[in-house]
Design an enzyme around this catalytic site. Structure first.
Site, PDB file in Angstrom:
ATOM      1  N   LEU A  57       1.697  28.333  -9.073  1.00  0.00           N
ATOM      2  CA  LEU A  57       1.763  27.860 -10.473  1.00  0.00           C
ATOM      3  C   LEU A  57       0.449  28.096 -11.217  1.00  0.00           C
ATOM      4  CD1 LEU A  57       3.498  24.336 -10.378  1.00  0.00           C
ATOM      5  CD2 LEU A  57       4.443  26.475 -11.219  1.00  0.00           C
ATOM      6  N   LEU A  59      10.354  23.044 -10.089  1.00  0.00           N
ATOM      7  CA  LEU A  59      10.209  21.855  -9.241  1.00  0.00           C
ATOM      8  C   LEU A  59       8.841  21.794  -8.568  1.00  0.00           C
ATOM      9  CD1 LEU A  59      13.693  21.859  -7.408  1.00  0.00           C
ATOM     10  CD2 LEU A  59      13.116  20.970  -9.656  1.00  0.00           C
ATOM     11  N   GLU A  90       7.391   8.426 -13.716  1.00  0.00           N
ATOM     12  CA  GLU A  90       5.965   8.080 -13.734  1.00  0.00           C
ATOM     13  C   GLU A  90       5.390   8.251 -15.153  1.00  0.00           C
ATOM     14  OE1 GLU A  90       4.544   6.824 -10.955  1.00  0.00           O
ATOM     15  OE2 GLU A  90       2.478   6.762 -11.657  1.00  0.00           O
ATOM     16  N   LYS A 113       2.468  15.459 -16.258  1.00  0.00           N
ATOM     17  CA  LYS A 113       3.918  15.661 -16.364  1.00  0.00           C
ATOM     18  C   LYS A 113       4.399  15.399 -17.791  1.00  0.00           C
ATOM     19  CE  LYS A 113       5.703  16.748 -12.252  1.00  0.00           C
ATOM     20  NZ  LYS A 113       6.712  17.774 -12.005  1.00  0.00           N
ATOM     21  N   ARG A 165      11.837  13.808   2.916  1.00  0.00           N
ATOM     22  CA  ARG A 165      10.724  13.330   2.102  1.00  0.00           C
ATOM     23  C   ARG A 165       9.397  13.576   2.814  1.00  0.00           C
ATOM     24  NH1 ARG A 165       8.834  12.431  -2.935  1.00  0.00           N
ATOM     25  NH2 ARG A 165       9.169  10.315  -3.675  1.00  0.00           N
TER      26      ARG A 165
HETATM   27  P1  NAP Z   1       7.468  17.911  -2.963  1.00  0.00           P
HETATM   28  O1  NAP Z   1       8.333  17.670  -1.769  1.00  0.00           O
HETATM   29  O2  NAP Z   1       6.078  17.406  -2.970  1.00  0.00           O
HETATM   30  O3  NAP Z   1       7.459  19.491  -3.218  1.00  0.00           O
HETATM   31  C1  NAP Z   1       6.562  20.079  -4.115  1.00  0.00           C
HETATM   32  C2  NAP Z   1       6.730  21.573  -4.066  1.00  0.00           C
HETATM   33  O4  NAP Z   1       5.795  22.164  -4.985  1.00  0.00           O
HETATM   34  C3  NAP Z   1       6.430  22.207  -2.690  1.00  0.00           C
HETATM   35  O5  NAP Z   1       7.306  23.293  -2.502  1.00  0.00           O
HETATM   36  C4  NAP Z   1       5.003  22.716  -2.860  1.00  0.00           C
HETATM   37  O6  NAP Z   1       4.691  23.799  -2.015  1.00  0.00           O
HETATM   38  C5  NAP Z   1       5.079  23.201  -4.299  1.00  0.00           C
HETATM   39  N1  NAP Z   1       3.765  23.360  -4.937  1.00  0.00           N
HETATM   40  C6  NAP Z   1       2.779  22.460  -5.052  1.00  0.00           C
HETATM   41  N2  NAP Z   1       1.733  22.982  -5.728  1.00  0.00           N
HETATM   42  C7  NAP Z   1       2.076  24.255  -6.041  1.00  0.00           C
HETATM   43  C8  NAP Z   1       1.435  25.309  -6.707  1.00  0.00           C
HETATM   44  N3  NAP Z   1       0.202  25.174  -7.207  1.00  0.00           N
HETATM   45  N4  NAP Z   1       2.087  26.483  -6.857  1.00  0.00           N
HETATM   46  C9  NAP Z   1       3.332  26.657  -6.337  1.00  0.00           C
HETATM   47  N5  NAP Z   1       3.987  25.699  -5.673  1.00  0.00           N
HETATM   48  C10 NAP Z   1       3.371  24.510  -5.527  1.00  0.00           C
HETATM   49  O7  NAP Z   1       8.169  17.328  -4.280  1.00  0.00           O
HETATM   50  P2  NAP Z   1       9.690  16.858  -4.516  1.00  0.00           P
HETATM   51  O8  NAP Z   1       9.791  15.425  -4.115  1.00  0.00           O
HETATM   52  O9  NAP Z   1      10.611  17.873  -3.966  1.00  0.00           O
HETATM   53  O10 NAP Z   1       9.759  16.866  -6.109  1.00  0.00           O
HETATM   54  C11 NAP Z   1      10.155  18.026  -6.819  1.00  0.00           C
HETATM   55  C12 NAP Z   1       9.630  17.944  -8.240  1.00  0.00           C
HETATM   56  O11 NAP Z   1      10.171  16.784  -8.891  1.00  0.00           O
HETATM   57  C13 NAP Z   1       8.118  17.808  -8.360  1.00  0.00           C
HETATM   58  O12 NAP Z   1       7.726  18.493  -9.533  1.00  0.00           O
HETATM   59  C14 NAP Z   1       7.892  16.317  -8.544  1.00  0.00           C
HETATM   60  O13 NAP Z   1       6.695  16.103  -9.249  1.00  0.00           O
HETATM   61  C15 NAP Z   1       9.114  15.947  -9.354  1.00  0.00           C
HETATM   62  N6  NAP Z   1       9.628  14.588  -9.175  1.00  0.00           N
HETATM   63  C16 NAP Z   1       9.845  14.091  -7.931  1.00  0.00           C
HETATM   64  C17 NAP Z   1      10.388  12.830  -7.791  1.00  0.00           C
HETATM   65  C18 NAP Z   1      10.687  12.250  -6.436  1.00  0.00           C
HETATM   66  O14 NAP Z   1      10.878  11.033  -6.340  1.00  0.00           O
HETATM   67  N7  NAP Z   1      10.808  13.067  -5.393  1.00  0.00           N
HETATM   68  C19 NAP Z   1      10.723  12.071  -8.939  1.00  0.00           C
HETATM   69  C20 NAP Z   1      10.501  12.642 -10.186  1.00  0.00           C
HETATM   70  C21 NAP Z   1       9.971  13.898 -10.304  1.00  0.00           C
HETATM   71  P3  NAP Z   1       4.144  23.548  -0.499  1.00  0.00           P
HETATM   72  O15 NAP Z   1       5.376  23.307   0.342  1.00  0.00           O
HETATM   73  O16 NAP Z   1       3.452  24.815  -0.204  1.00  0.00           O
HETATM   74  O17 NAP Z   1       3.243  22.344  -0.544  1.00  0.00           O
HETATM   75  O1  F7E Z   2       4.622   5.255  -3.904  1.00  0.00           O
HETATM   76  C1  F7E Z   2       3.151   1.994  -3.158  1.00  0.00           C
HETATM   77  C2  F7E Z   2       2.486   2.835  -4.228  1.00  0.00           C
HETATM   78  O2  F7E Z   2       3.812   7.514  -3.242  1.00  0.00           O
HETATM   79  C3  F7E Z   2       5.573   4.283  -4.264  1.00  0.00           C
HETATM   80  C4  F7E Z   2       6.623  10.858  -6.353  1.00  0.00           C
HETATM   81  O3  F7E Z   2       7.756  11.544  -5.868  1.00  0.00           O
HETATM   82  O4  F7E Z   2       7.963   9.125  -7.365  1.00  0.00           O
HETATM   83  C5  F7E Z   2       6.928   9.364  -6.431  1.00  0.00           C
HETATM   84  O5  F7E Z   2       5.739   8.703  -6.826  1.00  0.00           O
HETATM   85  C6  F7E Z   2       4.883   2.930  -4.379  1.00  0.00           C
HETATM   86  C7  F7E Z   2       3.627   2.920  -5.243  1.00  0.00           C
HETATM   87  O6  F7E Z   2       5.790   7.263  -4.811  1.00  0.00           O
HETATM   88  C8  F7E Z   2       1.537   2.844  -0.024  1.00  0.00           C
HETATM   89  O7  F7E Z   2       1.313   2.182  -4.721  1.00  0.00           O
HETATM   90  C9  F7E Z   2       2.063   1.037  -1.092  1.00  0.00           C
HETATM   91  O8  F7E Z   2       3.633   1.783  -6.052  1.00  0.00           O
HETATM   92  O9  F7E Z   2       6.091   6.743  -2.453  1.00  0.00           O
HETATM   93  P1  F7E Z   2       5.058   6.754  -3.496  1.00  0.00           P
HETATM   94  P2  F7E Z   2       5.411   7.220  -6.359  1.00  0.00           P
HETATM   95  O10 F7E Z   2       3.964   7.003  -6.572  1.00  0.00           O
HETATM   96  O11 F7E Z   2       6.345   6.253  -7.025  1.00  0.00           O
HETATM   97  C10 F7E Z   2       7.677   9.541  -8.717  1.00  0.00           C
HETATM   98  C11 F7E Z   2       8.888   9.225  -9.572  1.00  0.00           C
HETATM   99  C12 F7E Z   2       7.234  10.950  -8.784  1.00  0.00           C
HETATM  100  O12 F7E Z   2       7.475  11.647  -9.771  1.00  0.00           O
HETATM  101  C13 F7E Z   2       6.261  11.410  -7.732  1.00  0.00           C
HETATM  102  O13 F7E Z   2       6.249  12.836  -7.643  1.00  0.00           O
HETATM  103  O14 F7E Z   2       4.472   2.536  -3.077  1.00  0.00           O
HETATM  104  N1  F7E Z   2       2.495   2.086  -1.846  1.00  0.00           N
HETATM  105  N2  F7E Z   2       1.464   1.478   0.016  1.00  0.00           N
HETATM  106  C14 F7E Z   2       2.192   3.220  -1.206  1.00  0.00           C
HETATM  107  N3  F7E Z   2       2.438   4.517  -1.519  1.00  0.00           N
HETATM  108  C15 F7E Z   2       2.010   5.459  -0.632  1.00  0.00           C
HETATM  109  N4  F7E Z   2       2.264   6.761  -0.894  1.00  0.00           N
HETATM  110  N5  F7E Z   2       1.354   5.124   0.522  1.00  0.00           N
HETATM  111  C16 F7E Z   2       1.098   3.837   0.881  1.00  0.00           C
HETATM  112  O15 F7E Z   2       0.492   3.560   1.913  1.00  0.00           O
END
Ligand code: NAP
Ligand code: F7E
Length: 345
Positions: A64, A85, A134, A160, A191
């Site tokens: 990216l 994504l 977020e 974002k 995950r």
């Molecule tokens: P993820 O498992 O962390 O996957 C992120 C992907 O982005 C991986 O394929 C990673 O590649 C790639 N990536 C990171 N930096 C990059 C770069 N500089 N250039 C090219 N590729 C890069 O995330 P996900 O949970 O599948 O989420 C997918 C998207 O939805 C993300 O944009 C995230 O921010 C957004 N999102 C996620 C959630 C959620 O709860 N999961 C909620 C809302 C929005 P590598 O495998 O090489 O690291």
């Molecule tokens: O944290 C608390 C932390 O890192 C959830 C990403 O997919 O969803 C994700 O972001 C909560 C937070 O997810 C630990 O402080 C406590 O309140 O699993 P998380 P996130 O920050 O909500 C959003 C929608 C996205 O878009 C993002 O890409 O859990 N928490 N203790 C912790 N979190 C982590 N990671 N580790 C801990 O030890």
């Protein structure tokens, strides 16, 4: 036959989306970063060797942060749909690497939109942006929807939000079919290990099998609206099949605290604990042997954290006929079962 380009194909959502689109007969192109060790674990089961003629899953090296790789790929494949994504998706890491996060999560999106515009793909290529709950920040306890205000409180959320607006801007200024899915947290057995759900599941299963003694966490009282990634990628696809480009909130409408998530996992593993202490001294003690199995480590506390997120996806239900299917307890059961299988082996 349609073609799609997925950035982030090696991630949780990208891997499920690739499977889903292949089943729908798409030719799927994926962006893969060059890494010193393999990063394709989540898509190895669908990988097709370059020697296969007529393959319909093709991976391209790129990043990216590197406009030239994005330009080369997009101008060559001219996809019908682009799903952006890829992201530095860890909120806590975004406080440590704000500049990198902004470069990937904000500027990365402009690089793709510019490619669509400059290679005359405005009428051909639809664009999906992975926006996030977020972006809302700590605005209220009530259910959030497409009309709620945004007040992000992390470098990730701010980056974002730039991408959310630039996606709308290219839609309005140039007529690109560019849509945002504002997705609330979604999890799965795929995950990443450092997100809280997978971290809890993995550690508690290891504790059950005496492979780990204690799980260290940060804020136990944050609440999240957790859905299943498999349900959410259906919504992502539907957003690009809609009659017009638009923005949609995707959520379950229920939320639970980290503590409630832990308790549900423990129930499944038949471990009984009692909570003692407060703040940084709070611990979870295993009733069976009196050992501390959950403790707080302030390293996992963020400089700023969202207390509660809960979404309202009524618009997606109404206009896309989308509904989440997997319940909170079923999601946990699936995640725990897989970890048990791994550690039993
Ligand atoms: P993820 O498992 O962390 O996957 C992120 C992907 O982005 C991986 O394929 C990673 O590649 C790639 N990536 C990171 N930096 C990059 C770069 N500089 N250039 C090219 N590729 C890069 O995330 P996900 O949970 O599948 O989420 C997918 C998207 O939805 C993300 O944009 C995230 O921010 C957004 N999102 C996620 C959630 C959620 O709860 N999961 C909620 C809302 C929005 P590598 O495998 O090489 O690291
Ligand atoms: O944290 C608390 C932390 O890192 C959830 C990403 O997919 O969803 C994700 O972001 C909560 C937070 O997810 C630990 O402080 C406590 O309140 O699993 P998380 P996130 O920050 O909500 C959003 C929608 C996205 O878009 C993002 O890409 O859990 N928490 N203790 C912790 N979190 C982590 N990671 N580790 C801990 O030890």
């Amino acid at each position: 036959m349609k073609s799609a380009f997925i950035t982030g194909i090696t991630g949780q959502d990208g891997s499920y989306l690739a499977e889903f689109l292949l089943k729908k007969n798409y030719t799927v192109h994926g962006l893969k970063r060059r890494t010193s060790t393999f990063n394709t674990k989540r898509i190895d089961h669908i990988y097709q060797d370059p020697s296969i003629s007529n393959r319909n899953l093709i991976l391209h090296h790129g990043d990216l942060l590197d406009a030239s790789s994005l330009n080369n790929i997009i101008s060559k494949i001219k996809p019908d749909e682009i799903y952006n994504l890829a992201a530095q998706s860890h909120v806590a890491v975004s406080f440590e690497q704000p500049e990198y996060t902004a470069n990937a999560d904000a500027l990365g999106t402009v690089r793709i939109l510019e490619a669509i515009k400059n290679f005359n793909l405005i009428k051909k290529t639809k664009f999906y942006q992975a926006s996030t709950s977020e972006m809302f920040g700590n605005i209220s306890e009530k259910k959030l929807d497409e009309n709620s205000i945004f007040k992000p409180i992390s470098p990730y959320g701010v980056s974002k939000l730039f991408s959310y607006w630039i996606t709308k801007n290219y839609r309005d200024s140039y007529g690109i079919f560019a849509s945002n899915g504002i997705l609330f947290n979604h999890e799965s057995p795929r995950r990443g290990e450092t997100f809280v759900t997978q971290k809890i599941v993995t550690a508690l299963v290891k504790i059950k099998f005496n492979l780990q003694s204690c799980l260290y966490l940060g804020n136990l009282y944050a609440k999240r609206d957790w859905g299943h990634a498999k349900d959410y990628i259906v919504a992502i696809w539907k957003i690009l099949q809609h009659k017009k480009a638009d923005d949609f909130c995707i959520a379950t409408g229920n939320n639970y605290s980290i503590k409630e998530f832990i308790e549900e996992v423990l129930k499944y593993l038949d471990i009984k604990i009692i909570w003692k202490g407060k703040g940084l001294s709070e611990v979870g003690i295993n009733k069976k042997n009196n050992k501390i199995i959950i403790a707080i480590d302030k390293r996992y506390m963020r400089p700023n954290d969202i207390n509660s997120l809960i979404g309202d996806s009524a618009k997606a239900k109404r206009e896309l006929n989308w509904n989440p299917k997997v319940k909170f307890e079923e999601l946990i059961c699936e995640m725990v079962k897989l970890q048990i299988d791994i550690y039993k082996k």
